[in-house]
Design a protein around this motif. Structure first.
Motif, PDB file in Angstrom:
ATOM      1  N   ARG A 491      39.650  42.599  29.197  1.00  0.00           N
ATOM      2  CA  ARG A 491      38.870  43.273  28.345  1.00  0.00           C
ATOM      3  C   ARG A 491      38.853  44.840  28.618  1.00  0.00           C
ATOM      4  O   ARG A 491      38.970  45.583  27.867  1.00  0.00           O
ATOM      5  CB  ARG A 491      37.483  42.904  28.135  1.00  0.00           C
ATOM      6  CG  ARG A 491      37.303  41.504  27.447  1.00  0.00           C
ATOM      7  CD  ARG A 491      35.635  41.055  27.670  1.00  0.00           C
ATOM      8  NE  ARG A 491      35.638  39.879  26.840  1.00  0.00           N
ATOM      9  CZ  ARG A 491      34.680  39.800  25.808  1.00  0.00           C
ATOM     10  NH1 ARG A 491      34.314  40.841  25.297  1.00  0.00           N
ATOM     11  NH2 ARG A 491      34.577  38.612  24.977  1.00  0.00           N
ATOM     12  N   THR A 492      38.689  45.151  29.980  1.00  0.00           N
ATOM     13  CA  THR A 492      38.462  46.473  30.214  1.00  0.00           C
ATOM     14  C   THR A 492      39.825  46.915  30.065  1.00  0.00           C
ATOM     15  O   THR A 492      40.115  48.592  29.631  1.00  0.00           O
ATOM     16  CB  THR A 492      38.046  46.581  31.826  1.00  0.00           C
ATOM     17  OG1 THR A 492      37.002  46.010  32.136  1.00  0.00           O
ATOM     18  CG2 THR A 492      37.992  48.095  32.126  1.00  0.00           C
ATOM     19  N   GLU A 644      30.585  58.464  32.473  1.00  0.00           N
ATOM     20  CA  GLU A 644      29.673  57.881  31.584  1.00  0.00           C
ATOM     21  C   GLU A 644      30.078  56.904  30.273  1.00  0.00           C
ATOM     22  O   GLU A 644      29.502  55.924  29.975  1.00  0.00           O
ATOM     23  CB  GLU A 644      28.725  58.630  31.078  1.00  0.00           C
ATOM     24  CG  GLU A 644      27.753  59.351  32.398  1.00  0.00           C
ATOM     25  CD  GLU A 644      28.709  60.421  33.216  1.00  0.00           C
ATOM     26  OE1 GLU A 644      29.645  60.736  32.625  1.00  0.00           O
ATOM     27  OE2 GLU A 644      28.318  60.730  34.266  1.00  0.00           O
ATOM     28  N   GLN A 645      31.277  57.522  29.934  1.00  0.00           N
ATOM     29  CA  GLN A 645      31.646  56.903  28.473  1.00  0.00           C
ATOM     30  C   GLN A 645      32.444  55.511  28.987  1.00  0.00           C
ATOM     31  O   GLN A 645      32.455  54.814  28.315  1.00  0.00           O
ATOM     32  CB  GLN A 645      32.616  57.990  27.971  1.00  0.00           C
ATOM     33  CG  GLN A 645      33.267  57.321  26.589  1.00  0.00           C
ATOM     34  CD  GLN A 645      33.988  58.263  25.715  1.00  0.00           C
ATOM     35  OE1 GLN A 645      34.093  59.685  25.974  1.00  0.00           O
ATOM     36  NE2 GLN A 645      34.955  57.970  24.756  1.00  0.00           N
ATOM     37  N   VAL A 646      33.254  55.697  30.125  1.00  0.00           N
ATOM     38  CA  VAL A 646      33.890  54.462  30.677  1.00  0.00           C
ATOM     39  C   VAL A 646      33.033  53.310  30.935  1.00  0.00           C
ATOM     40  O   VAL A 646      33.000  52.071  30.575  1.00  0.00           O
ATOM     41  CB  VAL A 646      34.914  54.834  31.825  1.00  0.00           C
ATOM     42  CG1 VAL A 646      35.162  53.594  32.504  1.00  0.00           C
ATOM     43  CG2 VAL A 646      35.709  55.719  31.620  1.00  0.00           C
ATOM     44  N   VAL A 650      32.645  49.511  29.112  1.00  0.00           N
ATOM     45  CA  VAL A 650      32.584  48.275  30.003  1.00  0.00           C
ATOM     46  C   VAL A 650      31.456  47.732  29.883  1.00  0.00           C
ATOM     47  O   VAL A 650      31.234  46.266  29.758  1.00  0.00           O
ATOM     48  CB  VAL A 650      32.886  48.904  31.378  1.00  0.00           C
ATOM     49  CG1 VAL A 650      32.666  47.559  32.180  1.00  0.00           C
ATOM     50  CG2 VAL A 650      34.190  49.304  31.545  1.00  0.00           C
ATOM     51  N   LYS A 651      30.226  48.224  29.861  1.00  0.00           N
ATOM     52  CA  LYS A 651      28.953  47.513  29.756  1.00  0.00           C
ATOM     53  C   LYS A 651      28.735  46.867  28.435  1.00  0.00           C
ATOM     54  O   LYS A 651      28.139  45.557  28.584  1.00  0.00           O
ATOM     55  CB  LYS A 651      27.787  48.583  29.817  1.00  0.00           C
ATOM     56  CG  LYS A 651      26.397  48.016  30.068  1.00  0.00           C
ATOM     57  CD  LYS A 651      25.023  49.101  30.034  1.00  0.00           C
ATOM     58  CE  LYS A 651      23.951  48.562  30.153  1.00  0.00           C
ATOM     59  NZ  LYS A 651      22.734  49.450  30.466  1.00  0.00           N
TER      60      LYS A 651
END
Length: 809
Positions: A491-492, A644-646, A650-651
């Protein structure tokens, strides 16, 4: 007393009439005293103030050492620590511990990752701190698969349970498992912080740690540290000898896991401050030099003011004032200056400590908080008294030499003026010498930083975001861990803006790795051969993502799963250590974790500086994560997007897979790299700031002396110009005098700098303490500053017309 109060009142009026002098003097003293107060507070916290633990002088840090690693902490195995606990009679108790991130979950609450510690039974008894509520962990809770209990920090109790006094017996869900709250610690207790970047918020039994539980009786799993309390009457020397005897016996009985291993013992406070003790003392010495330069500068100002006040002193003497009265007056004025500067310096020191706490490396916070305590106040008061004496006595000779004759004639050219000028020349030379010492030290650290910046870490840290993900064992069996991480990785990798992604456990470069014992089938160990290495589990693609070069063989692939033959990749340091001059590909290795099966070496990668940029690469071995599944892993993402966007992307994917899993704030590999050299950077910045300040003070002192000298010689210089001297001749004459004083100071300073540079040897990287370039550039820099400071008044003197100079009083 009445006379001294009168002197104080008169001194205050006199200082108010000279606001420029008073302000310059007070600021110089405040700067020196404030900087000293700040640095002394650091030294007090690290070395002088006892740890906030009962009878802390009896506490001893115990850690494992591999002889081939030069004393570095390589951890201890739980069975070895149990043997030490039972065998060292000089210990009243010994407790094992390690710190790690722990996931808190539960219905209706956001998953949270906190810093926790797993500890053995005697931990709270050994450190001597009892819970505020409830009790400590019991013996039955420490056996493998025993009851799950937890002790909370005061802060976590307040935040998570609202300071509810009925918290005992309630459940806290950790890693998906219910733990019963049995105690709450007092405010401020967060030991151990060694190796932890944040305060410890909870304490659980050793079996709460997955790795320890899986390696309960494995003597090759060296992952624990320990703290011990000496028995009454026992000494550290006795305990060290007893521990050495036990580890020697263990080495003979268990050669596969304990070969070349021993333990090291050190007082707990000395151990916690080991990495910051020497730099702190060095910086305190540097800031003391800065205070001396400030005092010399103040002495020059006082001498100049005394010359201006000679007529005043002459009148007082003529009216019957004795030497004692003059001394009392000067001491009163000096006291006002010193204590005003001291009070302002104390205020600057308090502000400086607040700023320094934010800048101090994490290692400094392992001991206790840095604050302006009673010792620092006493130190500041002592400085103020010493400076008051200096301020009072510095102009005494000039004041005492004033006479009634001085009232009736110009003081220029008098023996008192010439004597003061000579004293000021001595003070300027002293300033130059002290400034050179500070500049040389700062120059060596800057050169060391340049060399360190040029070091190849073995990877590409830019655009790498690190995200830690942990799976609770209660919901994820061993056979479910690898499939989960495989899905997360897929997914990442499919997220927009992600160039590549991989998984690594534990940590990542510039982080910690577990030291595991190893066996080389068919290759018996020799007496000097190390039989352990750092270990990490990795997914496929990790070397490409991190930019670690593949030297020979192959990387891991998705096919290296649990059903495939066991494989391992090693770094070049591993190959050099265990297979010198031989081909390592195709060889077999048995690592001390998981099923003891031979693993074929399928690849060799380049060395990385995994501990720090200034620590050489150590032997490391890497196993496929699918073959050695770990419930916690670090997701390594290469992307040009903001971290923070990455993390947000991912979250979102993670919560679709499991909404109960927390995702801590992201870090970057560049941040990890910066943290690894934070101590050196902190020392360099502070010493450089002190050196620049010292250079500025010395420059002002030289400028002031030359300006005063030119004023004193104005008539002489005018005569020279009238007799045909060129302006450049006057400039040359004045500058020659300044450079002559500077040469004396440079000579003395070079001798002092060369002698004191040895103190810096342990703080330098690939730079000699007598580095020729530094000791060539620094004096030239100082010489240039002196030349500029003397050229300005010399140039002004050369422009005075002969008539104007001759008519001057």
């Amino acid at each position: 007393m009445t006379s001294f109060l009168q002197d104080l009142r008169y001194g205050a009026r006199s200082l108010r009439r000279s606001p420029g002098f008073t302000l310059a003097t007070v600021l110089a003293l405040a700067l020196g005293i404030g900087a000293n107060t700040t640095l002394f507070s650091v030294v007090s916290a690290l070395l002088l103030r006892p740890l906030p633990l009962p009878q802390s002088e009896q506490l001893v840090s115990v850690w494992g050492v591999h002889r081939d690693e030069g004393g570095a902490n390589s951890g201890l195995a739980r069975p070895d620590l149990e043997d030490l606990r039972q065998g060292v009679k000089s210990f009243a108790g010994l407790a094992a511990f390690t710190t790690a991130g722990i996931t808190l979950t539960g219905p209706g609450v956001e998953p949270e990752r906190v810093e926790g510690a797993v500890v053995s039974e005697d931990f709270f008894r050994v450190v001597g701190v009892a819970p505020l509520l409830g009790r400590a962990l019991s013996a039955e809770e420490q056996v493998l698969n025993g009851p799950r209990a937890v002790v909370l920090s005061h802060g976590l109790w307040v935040r998570r349970f609202g300071a509810d006094a009925q918290v005992l017996g309630r459940t806290l869900e950790m890693e998906g498992q219910p733990y019963s709250v049995v105690g709450v610690m007092p405010p401020g207790f967060d030991f151990p912080r060694e190796g932890a970047r944040e305060a410890v918020l909870l304490w659980a039994p050793l079996h709460a740690n997955d790795f320890l539980r899986a390696n309960w009786d494995n003597r090759g799993a060296h992952s624990l540290n320990a703290v011990a309390r000496l028995a009454p009457g026992a000494s550290l020397t006795q305990a060290t000898a007893e521990a050495a005897a036990i580890t020697t016996a263990l080495e003979s009985e268990y050669p596969d896991s304990n070969s070349h291993r021993t333990v090291s013992l050190q007082g707990l406070q000395a151990r916690l401050s080991a990495g910051t003790r020497r730099p702190a003392l060095l910086l305190l010495g540097a800031v003391t030099l800065l205070l001396l330069i400030a005092c010399v500068n103040v002495a020059q100002l006082l001498l100049a003011r005394a010359l201006v006040r000679q007529q005043e002193f002459a009148v007082r003497t003529a009216l019957g004032a004795g030497r004692g009265a003059l001394v009392g007056q000067l001491l009163a004025e000096g006291s006002l200056l010193a204590f005003t500067g001291g009070a302002l310096g104390l205020l600057l020191g308090v502000w400086g400590v607040d700023a320094l706490n934010a800048l101090l490396p994490a290692a400094a916070h392992q001991v206790q908080s840095v604050q302006v305590d009673g010792l620092a106040l006493a130190y500041t008061a002592g400085l103020a008294v010493a400076v008051a004496l200096l301020c009072g006595l510095a102009p005494l000779h000039t004041a005492a030499s004033a006479s009634l004759g001085g009232l009736l004639q110009s003081t220029r050219g008098t023996s008192a003026g010439r004597g003061a000028l000579r004293w000021r020349a001595v003070l300027v030379s002293t300033q130059v010498a002290l400034a050179l010492v500070l500049l040389a030290g700062a120059g060596l650290l800057v050169r060391s930083a340049q060399r360190l910046a040029a070091v190849d870490p073995g990877y590409r840290p830019e655009n790498i975001t690190l995200l830690r993900v942990g799976l609770p064992e209660v919901r994820y069996a061993d056979d479910a861990i690898a499939p989960f991480f495989n899905r997360l990785l897929e997914r990442t990798r499919s997220l927009p803006g992600v160039e590549s992604a991989a998984l690594v456990t534990p940590g990542v470069v510039s982080g910690g790795a577990i030291s595991l014992s190893l066996d080389l089938p068919g290759r018996p160990g020799s007496s000097g051969e190390r039989r352990s290495a750092a270990y990490r589990a990795m997914s496929d693609g990790v070397f490409a993502t991190l930019g670690i070069p593949l030297r020979r063989g192959r990387d891991f692939t998705p096919r290296d799963d649990a059903s495939a033959p066991a494989v391992v990749v090693v770094n070049e340091a591993f190959a050099r250590r265990f297979f010198p001059g031989e081909e390592v590909l195709g060889r077999s290795i048995v690592i001390g974790y998981g099923a003891p099966r031979p693993r074929e070496v399928v690849g060799v990668v380049g060395d990385v500086r995994a501990r720090s940029l200034d620590v050489a690469a150590q032997p490391e071995m890497y196993a496929p994560q699918q073959q050695t599944p770990w419930p916690a892993s670090t997701l390594v993402v290469r992307s040009r997007l903001p971290p923070e966007q990455v993390a947000s992307s991912v979250k979102a994917e993670l919560h679709q897979m499991d909404s109960q899993l927390p995702l801590p704030p992201p870090t970057t590999l560049e941040q990890s790299l910066e943290r690894s050299v934070a101590d050196r950077r902190f020392q360099r910045v502070l010493l450089l700031a002190f050196a620049v300040t010292a250079l500025a003070l010395a420059s002002l002192g030289i400028y002031g002396l030359m300006a005063y000298s030119v004023t004193q010689r104005r008539r002489e210089l005018g005569i020279r110009l009238a007799l045909g001297a060129m302006p450049r001749d006057v400039v040359r004459l004045v500058m020659r005098h300044a450079l002559r004083m500077c040469a004396v100071g440079l000579g003395v300073g070079l001798v002092l700098a060369l002698a004191l540079s040895r103190v810096l040897e342990g703080l330098l990287y690939e730079v000699s303490a007598t580095d020729p370039l530094t000791f060539a550039v620094v004096p030239l820099l100082l010489l240039g500053v002196v030349a500029l400071a003397s050229w300005l008044p010399a140039r002004r003197a050369s422009r005075v017309s002969p008539g104007e100079a001759m008519s001057a009083d």
